[in-house]
Motif scaffolding. Structure first.
Motif, short mmCIF file in Angstrom:
data_model
loop_
_atom_site.label_atom_id
_atom_site.label_comp_id
_atom_site.label_asym_id
_atom_site.label_seq_id
_atom_site.Cartn_x
_atom_site.Cartn_y
_atom_site.Cartn_z
N UNK A 55 0.84 -1.19 0.00
CA UNK A 55 0.00 0.00 0.00
C UNK A 55 0.88 1.24 0.00
N UNK A 56 0.54 2.21 -0.85
CA UNK A 56 1.23 3.50 -0.86
C UNK A 56 0.16 4.58 -0.73
N UNK A 57 0.20 5.32 0.38
CA UNK A 57 -0.78 6.37 0.68
C UNK A 57 -0.07 7.72 0.62
N UNK A 58 -0.71 8.69 -0.03
CA UNK A 58 -0.10 10.01 -0.22
C UNK A 58 -1.21 11.05 -0.35
N UNK A 59 -0.83 12.29 -0.60
CA UNK A 59 -1.78 13.39 -0.80
C UNK A 59 -1.17 14.39 -1.76
N UNK A 60 -1.06 15.62 -1.34
CA UNK A 60 -0.41 16.73 -2.03
C UNK A 60 -1.18 17.21 -3.27
N UNK A 61 -1.52 16.31 -4.18
CA UNK A 61 -2.30 16.69 -5.37
C UNK A 61 -3.77 16.48 -5.01
N UNK B 241 0.34 -6.11 -7.30
CA UNK B 241 1.07 -4.85 -7.34
C UNK B 241 0.58 -3.96 -6.21
N UNK B 242 1.26 -2.86 -6.04
CA UNK B 242 0.95 -1.90 -4.99
C UNK B 242 -0.42 -1.26 -5.24
N UNK B 243 -1.20 -1.11 -4.18
CA UNK B 243 -2.43 -0.33 -4.23
C UNK B 243 -2.06 1.08 -3.80
N UNK B 244 -2.49 2.06 -4.59
CA UNK B 244 -2.16 3.47 -4.36
C UNK B 244 -3.41 4.20 -3.87
N UNK B 245 -3.23 5.07 -2.86
CA UNK B 245 -4.34 5.86 -2.33
C UNK B 245 -3.93 7.32 -2.24
N UNK B 246 -4.63 8.17 -2.99
CA UNK B 246 -4.48 9.62 -2.78
C UNK B 246 -5.55 9.99 -1.77
N UNK B 247 -5.12 10.25 -0.55
CA UNK B 247 -6.03 10.52 0.56
C UNK B 247 -6.13 12.02 0.87
N UNK B 248 -5.88 12.87 -0.12
CA UNK B 248 -5.98 14.32 0.10
C UNK B 248 -7.36 14.65 0.65
N UNK B 249 -7.38 15.38 1.75
CA UNK B 249 -8.65 15.61 2.44
C UNK B 249 -9.33 16.91 2.04
N UNK B 250 -8.67 17.74 1.24
CA UNK B 250 -9.29 18.98 0.80
C UNK B 250 -9.28 19.03 -0.73
N UNK B 251 -10.15 19.86 -1.29
CA UNK B 251 -10.21 20.00 -2.75
C UNK B 251 -9.14 20.97 -3.24
N UNK B 252 -9.10 21.19 -4.56
CA UNK B 252 -8.10 22.09 -5.13
C UNK B 252 -8.17 23.49 -4.53
N UNK B 253 -9.34 23.93 -4.18
CA UNK B 253 -9.49 25.28 -3.61
C UNK B 253 -9.46 25.25 -2.09
N UNK B 254 -8.99 24.16 -1.53
CA UNK B 254 -8.86 23.96 -0.09
C UNK B 254 -10.19 23.94 0.64
N UNK B 255 -11.25 23.50 -0.05
CA UNK B 255 -12.53 23.31 0.62
C UNK B 255 -12.49 21.98 1.35
N UNK B 256 -12.99 21.99 2.57
CA UNK B 256 -13.04 20.77 3.37
C UNK B 256 -14.45 20.25 3.35
#
Length: 185
Positions: free
Chosen positions: A129-135, A152-167
């Protein structure tokens, strides 16, 4: 366990010492910030590994410098080559702030913005498992299935806010990772 990112200025001691005045009216203590997390049972993973119930986890906060200005935990692309090659070879879960190129790294225009050096290091090490955010724009789970008959590796983009930083509007991603040794007994 927490992996900081490029907005966690006080946790990047060298960066904060140089640029604290850009973010605060008063210089706060890096060590006090770490102590506050520790007092609440939160362990900050800055290029560190832990093992929890047989699951080996490694965390790294670094992102490729992407703008003319500098934020916390930035390295130039050339520095990232060597940095990602230093990742442990034996890990089940990789936590990074930066996404690898090609998985969960599309910006709002659809361009891949992840780090190719990180992608290569993940391919070589094959964590489960590879967990990340940033984008923020490419949130979700990316499971490429198998490669050459191997999981193969399971990838998770766990970014908690949207592009405009809305939560809000995004549910937490929950993954169960069971120790291989515990699973085989």
């Amino acid at each position: 366990r927490v992996v900081p990112g490029n907005h966690d200025m006080i946790l990047d001691e060298a960066y904060y010492d140089d640029y604290w005045g850009d973010w605060s009216f008063e210089k706060e203590s890096h060590n006090d910030a770490l102590a506050e997390f520790s007092s609440r049972g939160i362990r900050i993973l800055i290029d560190k590994s832990v093992e929890i119930q047989g699951v080996k986890i490694h965390g790294s906060p670094w992102v490729t410098r992407y703008a003319g200005w500098k934020t916390a935990f930035n390295k130039d692309s050339e520095e990232m080559v060597g940095h990602w090659q230093e990742l442990p070879r034996d890990m089940d879960v990789l936590l990074t702030h930066m996404p690898p190129h090609g998985m969960g790294d599309r910006d709002e225009l659809g361009h891949h913005t992840g780090c190719p050096h990180l992608a290569e290091a993940v391919r070589q090490r094959k964590p489960r498992l590879h967990v990340f955010g940033h984008v923020h724009s490419d949130f979700g789970i990316f499971d490429p299935g198998t490669e050459n008959g191997e999981d193969s590796t399971v990838y998770v983009n766990a970014a908690s806010v949207s592009d405009c930083y809305f939560i809000g509007g995004r549910r937490a991603v929950v993954a169960d990772v069971v120790s291989i040794s515990a699973n085989s007994s």
